[in-house]
Design a protein around this motif. Sequence first.
Motif, PDB file in Angstrom:
ATOM      1  N   ASN A 145       4.088   1.165   8.132  1.00  0.00           N
ATOM      2  CA  ASN A 145       5.486   1.250   7.688  1.00  0.00           C
ATOM      3  C   ASN A 145       5.572   1.691   6.229  1.00  0.00           C
ATOM      4  O   ASN A 145       6.473   2.458   5.842  1.00  0.00           O
ATOM      5  CB  ASN A 145       6.194  -0.088   7.876  1.00  0.00           C
ATOM      6  CG  ASN A 145       6.520  -0.362   9.340  1.00  0.00           C
ATOM      7  OD1 ASN A 145       6.734   0.578  10.106  1.00  0.00           O
ATOM      8  ND2 ASN A 145       6.566  -1.621   9.730  1.00  0.00           N
ATOM      9  N   ALA A 146       4.650   1.199   5.414  1.00  0.00           N
ATOM     10  CA  ALA A 146       4.612   1.643   4.014  1.00  0.00           C
ATOM     11  C   ALA A 146       4.271   3.126   3.946  1.00  0.00           C
ATOM     12  O   ALA A 146       4.850   3.881   3.130  1.00  0.00           O
ATOM     13  CB  ALA A 146       3.590   0.817   3.234  1.00  0.00           C
ATOM     14  N   THR A 147       3.352   3.545   4.780  1.00  0.00           N
ATOM     15  CA  THR A 147       2.997   4.975   4.833  1.00  0.00           C
ATOM     16  C   THR A 147       4.197   5.811   5.264  1.00  0.00           C
ATOM     17  O   THR A 147       4.445   6.902   4.735  1.00  0.00           O
ATOM     18  CB  THR A 147       1.823   5.186   5.804  1.00  0.00           C
ATOM     19  OG1 THR A 147       0.739   4.333   5.438  1.00  0.00           O
ATOM     20  CG2 THR A 147       1.348   6.631   5.770  1.00  0.00           C
ATOM     21  N   LEU A 148       4.951   5.299   6.237  1.00  0.00           N
ATOM     22  CA  LEU A 148       6.130   6.007   6.717  1.00  0.00           C
ATOM     23  C   LEU A 148       7.164   6.169   5.593  1.00  0.00           C
ATOM     24  O   LEU A 148       7.798   7.242   5.456  1.00  0.00           O
ATOM     25  CB  LEU A 148       6.755   5.253   7.891  1.00  0.00           C
ATOM     26  CG  LEU A 148       8.043   5.845   8.488  1.00  0.00           C
ATOM     27  CD1 LEU A 148       7.789   7.259   9.018  1.00  0.00           C
ATOM     28  CD2 LEU A 148       8.577   4.932   9.603  1.00  0.00           C
ATOM     29  N   ALA A 149       7.326   5.133   4.776  1.00  0.00           N
ATOM     30  CA  ALA A 149       8.268   5.215   3.649  1.00  0.00           C
ATOM     31  C   ALA A 149       7.856   6.318   2.685  1.00  0.00           C
ATOM     32  O   ALA A 149       8.697   7.106   2.199  1.00  0.00           O
ATOM     33  CB  ALA A 149       8.338   3.870   2.927  1.00  0.00           C
ATOM     34  N   VAL A 150       6.551   6.391   2.391  1.00  0.00           N
ATOM     35  CA  VAL A 150       6.051   7.445   1.503  1.00  0.00           C
ATOM     36  C   VAL A 150       6.307   8.820   2.108  1.00  0.00           C
ATOM     37  O   VAL A 150       6.730   9.768   1.425  1.00  0.00           O
ATOM     38  CB  VAL A 150       4.549   7.240   1.234  1.00  0.00           C
ATOM     39  CG1 VAL A 150       3.984   8.430   0.442  1.00  0.00           C
ATOM     40  CG2 VAL A 150       4.312   5.940   0.477  1.00  0.00           C
ATOM     41  N   VAL A 151       6.073   8.948   3.416  1.00  0.00           N
ATOM     42  CA  VAL A 151       6.265  10.228   4.108  1.00  0.00           C
ATOM     43  C   VAL A 151       7.731  10.642   4.071  1.00  0.00           C
ATOM     44  O   VAL A 151       8.067  11.824   3.852  1.00  0.00           O
ATOM     45  CB  VAL A 151       5.741  10.150   5.551  1.00  0.00           C
ATOM     46  CG1 VAL A 151       6.223  11.348   6.376  1.00  0.00           C
ATOM     47  CG2 VAL A 151       4.225  10.090   5.540  1.00  0.00           C
ATOM     48  N   LEU A 152       8.652   9.696   4.285  1.00  0.00           N
ATOM     49  CA  LEU A 152      10.073  10.038   4.286  1.00  0.00           C
ATOM     50  C   LEU A 152      10.515  10.552   2.916  1.00  0.00           C
ATOM     51  O   LEU A 152      11.271  11.546   2.811  1.00  0.00           O
ATOM     52  CB  LEU A 152      10.904   8.809   4.681  1.00  0.00           C
ATOM     53  CG  LEU A 152      10.867   8.436   6.164  1.00  0.00           C
ATOM     54  CD1 LEU A 152      11.576   7.110   6.393  1.00  0.00           C
ATOM     55  CD2 LEU A 152      11.522   9.534   7.003  1.00  0.00           C
ATOM     56  N   VAL A 153      10.063   9.873   1.861  1.00  0.00           N
ATOM     57  CA  VAL A 153      10.424  10.315   0.516  1.00  0.00           C
ATOM     58  C   VAL A 153       9.804  11.676   0.212  1.00  0.00           C
ATOM     59  O   VAL A 153      10.480  12.624  -0.249  1.00  0.00           O
ATOM     60  CB  VAL A 153       9.993   9.277  -0.535  1.00  0.00           C
ATOM     61  CG1 VAL A 153      10.233   9.810  -1.957  1.00  0.00           C
ATOM     62  CG2 VAL A 153      10.745   7.973  -0.324  1.00  0.00           C
ATOM     63  N   GLY A 154       8.502  11.804   0.490  1.00  0.00           N
ATOM     64  CA  GLY A 154       7.820  13.067   0.232  1.00  0.00           C
ATOM     65  C   GLY A 154       8.334  14.185   1.109  1.00  0.00           C
ATOM     66  O   GLY A 154       8.465  15.348   0.670  1.00  0.00           O
ATOM     67  N   GLY A 155       8.629  13.857   2.372  1.00  0.00           N
ATOM     68  CA  GLY A 155       9.141  14.866   3.287  1.00  0.00           C
ATOM     69  C   GLY A 155      10.513  15.357   2.875  1.00  0.00           C
ATOM     70  O   GLY A 155      10.817  16.562   2.969  1.00  0.00           O
ATOM     71  N   ALA A 156      11.372  14.434   2.424  1.00  0.00           N
ATOM     72  CA  ALA A 156      12.711  14.832   1.969  1.00  0.00           C
ATOM     73  C   ALA A 156      12.607  15.772   0.762  1.00  0.00           C
ATOM     74  O   ALA A 156      13.346  16.776   0.653  1.00  0.00           O
ATOM     75  CB  ALA A 156      13.528  13.598   1.604  1.00  0.00           C
TER      76      ALA A 156
END
Length: 595
Positions: free
Chosen positions: A268-279
């Motif tokens: 879930n922490a990885t997903l948060a990083v991905v969402l920010v970086g992906g945006a």
Amino acid sequence: MIPDSTDKPEPPARRHALSSLWRLRSYLRPYRYRMLAMLLLAGASTAASLLVPRMIQSVIDGPIAGGDLTGLWLFGLAVGVLGIAEGVTIWLRRYIQARVALSLEADMRTDLYAHMQRLHAGFHDRWQTGQLLARATSDLGSMRRFLAWGLIFGLMSIVTYVAVVVQLLFMHLWLGLVVAASAVPLFIVARNFARNFIKASRNVQDQQGEVAAIAEQAAQGIRVIKAFGRSPHMQAKFDAEAGTLRDLSIGKLNISARSWSLFTVIPNATLAVVLVGGAAAVASETLTLGALVAFVTLQLMLIWPIEALGWIIANGNEAMTAADRVKDVFDTEPAITDRPSAVPVDRAKSKGLVRFEKVTFTYEETGTPVLKDVDLEVRPGETLAIAGATGSGKTTLVSLIPRLYDVSSGRITIDGVDIRDITLASLRTVVSTAFEDPTLFSMSVRENLTLGRSDATDADIEEALSVAQADFVHELPFGLDTRVGEQGLSLSGGQRQRLALARAVLVRPAVLVLDDPLSALDVHTEELVERALASVLTGTTALLVVHRPSTVALADRVALLADGGIAAIGTHSELLESTPAYAAVLSAESEEVNA
């Protein structure tokens, strides 16, 4: 030797437990093609699920971004077809898995039961029944769940993780590396989890055996517990063991809870990083919106395999410790087996000449010889009574004839042939035994009686019942078809003894061993049984363990057992006149009976 509550083993090393599970891989061989089919079906369903995110990307970056919705229904249809295909493959895989899982467990349980039947009486003297029951039930269940479920899920989780990460790296290198890097803390958590969980799992499984043993003993001894008013004591003992099981189980669950929480937090922490970086990547136009949605969708597919990793590791460790416990039984070699040169004997040709030649026997637990250099001959058709003080080894002596135990040195022969050179199956048709403490099984009277002779006719059964004065069976609710209940406790002690005696007589053996099977009978019934037995014993070699003086009347001769050897032998009258120790033994036995 199985430990009791005061002597528990250390949990096995992980490598040792894994080795035990690996050694049971032979059970998978008959199902290898079905296991392969499961893997192929699992691969097909995974492939179908992996295609969906890329199709979503094509829809968002194509028709939706371009405002052309005319072909959108084709994408919807394609996704629906993939969903149906995935559902069908999952159903087929689970159907095959269920059949394989239950067949595996049945195969292992059948072999375990057969192995326990081959183990000698000394093994069962040492092991708690509850521990064996735990191995044949819960432990095999743990192994079945892993071999048929956990193993497949584990392999597919690894395949899914690798396939998804590879796709993510191609879609966006840096975001893909972030997801791939999350495998490092996951590996550390998984390693520590496995290391701690295997110890906790073995402790819980051993304690489950202890609780099962106490429950089984309480069920069998309920009459004694009630008679002595010891229900509170036994309840306290059970509560203590159950409390220990609770504490150990809570400790195991705490290990699981800590690890599973990390298995959830990390992705879930990885997903948060991905969402920010992906945006940020979408804003800078280095990643399309459809690609970001597909990226996140693929990453979400990793959450279940990662969360399932905790279950798979826990299940695998439980299976390994269960396999180690089951191998404790499988690795116990039968101490009493047929020699390579052993041959069957024809019951009809057996005369029943029994000889003990320098026989010595020592129980492994004590190391002290119970019998020492015993020389004894029982002539064909003769009835020999074995007398001796309590603990002199009378029951041990006669238990050696059907090879319930094997001599430590010397030999026993029947008609000049060492009993170890006779196959066990045929030896136990030549020799039949009735014990002082009879065991009846939870089955019908008829099934109990014909246990040693399945081809017995109704006339044979009636004759045996008549000899044992067990005609009371006809007054039971369903006669011979009445179930006697576990241990036959629905019957009186005397009734159980008479049925056990009838069972031994029904075999029509050449050698009949009677370990005081009349001790629970009243004087009148004993006299009737002795009269009937006298006619049956004509032509049958019999060894009769004497615990009450009145039973000596059945014997042609009496052997006095003392200090591990035959102190004297002769007729009852001869020994009364010449051997004071014999008169003392009879007097002591008489006082015990009349007490």
